[in-house]
Design an enzyme around this catalytic site. Structure first.
Site, mmCIF file in Angstrom:
data_model
loop_
_atom_site.group_PDB
_atom_site.id
_atom_site.type_symbol
_atom_site.label_atom_id
_atom_site.label_comp_id
_atom_site.label_asym_id
_atom_site.label_seq_id
_atom_site.Cartn_x
_atom_site.Cartn_y
_atom_site.Cartn_z
ATOM 1 N N ALA A 23 0.825 -1.215 0.000
ATOM 2 C CA ALA A 23 0.000 0.000 0.000
ATOM 3 C C ALA A 23 0.859 1.266 0.000
ATOM 4 C CB ALA A 23 -0.910 0.001 1.221
ATOM 5 N N SER B 240 -2.121 -2.944 -5.210
ATOM 6 C CA SER B 240 -2.917 -3.014 -3.992
ATOM 7 C C SER B 240 -4.230 -2.246 -4.115
ATOM 8 C CB SER B 240 -2.117 -2.445 -2.821
ATOM 9 O OG SER B 240 -2.906 -2.333 -1.655
ATOM 10 N N TYR C 119 -8.854 -6.228 -1.298
ATOM 11 C CA TYR C 119 -9.372 -6.296 0.058
ATOM 12 C C TYR C 119 -10.893 -6.252 -0.029
ATOM 13 C CZ TYR C 119 -4.880 -5.413 2.380
ATOM 14 O OH TYR C 119 -3.593 -5.511 2.861
ATOM 15 N N THR D 23 -7.032 -11.110 -0.843
ATOM 16 C CA THR D 23 -6.393 -11.230 0.467
ATOM 17 C C THR D 23 -7.411 -11.734 1.482
ATOM 18 O OG1 THR D 23 -4.729 -9.530 0.047
ATOM 19 C CG2 THR D 23 -5.289 -9.958 2.345
ATOM 20 N N LYS E 147 -4.638 -14.960 -1.216
ATOM 21 C CA LYS E 147 -3.388 -14.489 -0.615
ATOM 22 C C LYS E 147 -3.525 -14.462 0.905
ATOM 23 C CE LYS E 147 -0.171 -10.589 -0.493
ATOM 24 N NZ LYS E 147 -0.250 -10.339 0.955
ATOM 25 N N HIS F 243 1.465 -12.023 5.750
ATOM 26 C CA HIS F 243 1.246 -10.580 5.646
ATOM 27 C C HIS F 243 2.448 -9.790 6.166
ATOM 28 C CE1 HIS F 243 -2.170 -7.920 4.471
ATOM 29 N NE2 HIS F 243 -1.435 -7.013 5.089
ATOM 30 N N ARG G 204 3.000 -8.783 9.969
ATOM 31 C CA ARG G 204 2.512 -7.514 10.513
ATOM 32 C C ARG G 204 1.118 -7.621 11.127
ATOM 33 N NH1 ARG G 204 1.812 -3.645 6.385
ATOM 34 N NH2 ARG G 204 2.234 -1.947 7.821
ATOM 35 N N GLY H 99 6.940 -13.211 1.076
ATOM 36 C CA GLY H 99 7.488 -12.852 2.372
ATOM 37 C C GLY H 99 8.837 -13.468 2.658
#
Length: 292
Positions: free
Chosen positions: A18, A45, A68, A94, A168, A192, A195, A224
């Site tokens: 983001a 994103s 999202y 996601t 995801k 993620h 986080r 990741g």
């Protein structure tokens, strides 16, 4: 390498992240330029600071879209259809963020998004600035993420688009098995960026457990912890078809814009090729668990 009907020059993809205008004035536009120069795909994103239509018009490389799920189903559907109309080739849904994690470190250092930062993809829906949305939480909930996300919602989203859909944020083998049985096109094993929820396994720890339960040809990617070419090889050895990088290209974007992004991907690609030679692997298809 072929993935979801798309020919990729190498297995390194830019993960959805983001607010690129936090680190560069041109934001995602500059990231897309770097991705194209590096012959890679960029996953855009939902919380980008450049609208998907503007980005798609300017981009010369392939784009995927990360979704999202919004509490308003119509807003979610509009996002899906806008991404498809803009030419995005894959939808990355996601599923690990029905709420935003507590992120105590951000609170300790007093991090706050600048008031002028915009949620460009959500402006048509009347969403506030990123700063306001970030502060609008009532307890642990916000007005831009759907906390009721479930498998029925995934099925509805699949009915809205003909794009391949990748989930995801999968870490659980049980979830991976359900996803495969439901006909999902792919999975991205990810925590993620560590986080959202503390003490969860890293993506590379979860990957072999996910691969063990899959029975078909569901494409699996890893997101990741990729910092070196050896990390790419390990992910491929455990069964991933490709990897996604986040922080590395954002750091590069901050330092040198599109050229930085291109160089970061190029460094990883060169390291990957060197590791393959040193492991005696002539192609990606020859990378298996024996290299571990």
């Amino acid at each position: 390498l072929e993935l979801f009907g798309q020919r990729l020059g190498h297995p390194i993809i830019l993960a959805p992240t983001a607010y690129h205008k936090l680190v560069h004035p041109d934001g995602e536009l500059e990231s897309a330029r770097g991705a194209a120069a590096a012959n890679t795909t960029m996953v855009v994103s939902t919380f980008a600071t450049v609208a998907i239509e503007e980005l798609a018009e300017a981009a010369s490389g392939a784009l995927w879209f990360q979704l999202y799920v919004h509490p308003d189903p119509q807003i979610t559907r509009d996002l899906v259809q806008r991404a498809e109309a803009a030419g995005c080739r894959v939808l990355c849904l996601t599923v690990d963020t029905p709420i935003v994690g507590l992120r105590e470190h951000e609170r300790r250092v007093g991090f706050a998004l600048p008031p002028e930062l915009r949620l460009a993809n959500l402006e048509q829906a009347g969403s506030p600035s990123a700063h306001s949305a970030h502060l609008s939480a009532n307890g642990i909930y916000t007005d831009i993420l759907d906390p009721t996300l479930d498998w029925d919602a995934v099925a509805r989203i699949r009915s809205w688009t003909g794009l391949p859909i990748v989930l995801k944020g999968v870490l659980s083998p049980a979830d991976a098995r359900i996803a495969e049985k439901s006909g999902i096109d792919g999975l991205i094993v990810s925590n993620h960026g560590a986080r959202n929820l503390d003490t969860v396994p890293s993506a590379i720890e979860a990957l072999p457990r996910v691969m063990e339960v899959l029975r078909g040809d569901t494409a699996v990617l890893l997101d990741g912890g990729v910092r070196r070419g050896t990390d790419v090889v390990k992910a491929l050895a455990y069964g991933a078809r490709a990897v996604l990088i986040g922080r590395p290209y954002l750091w590069a974007l901050a330092v040198d814009g599109a050229r930085g992004v291109q160089r970061a991907v190029g460094m990883l690609r060169a390291e990957l090729e060197a590791v393959m030679v040193l492991c005696g692997r002539r192609s990606l298809a020859e990378i298996d668990r024996s290299v571990i």
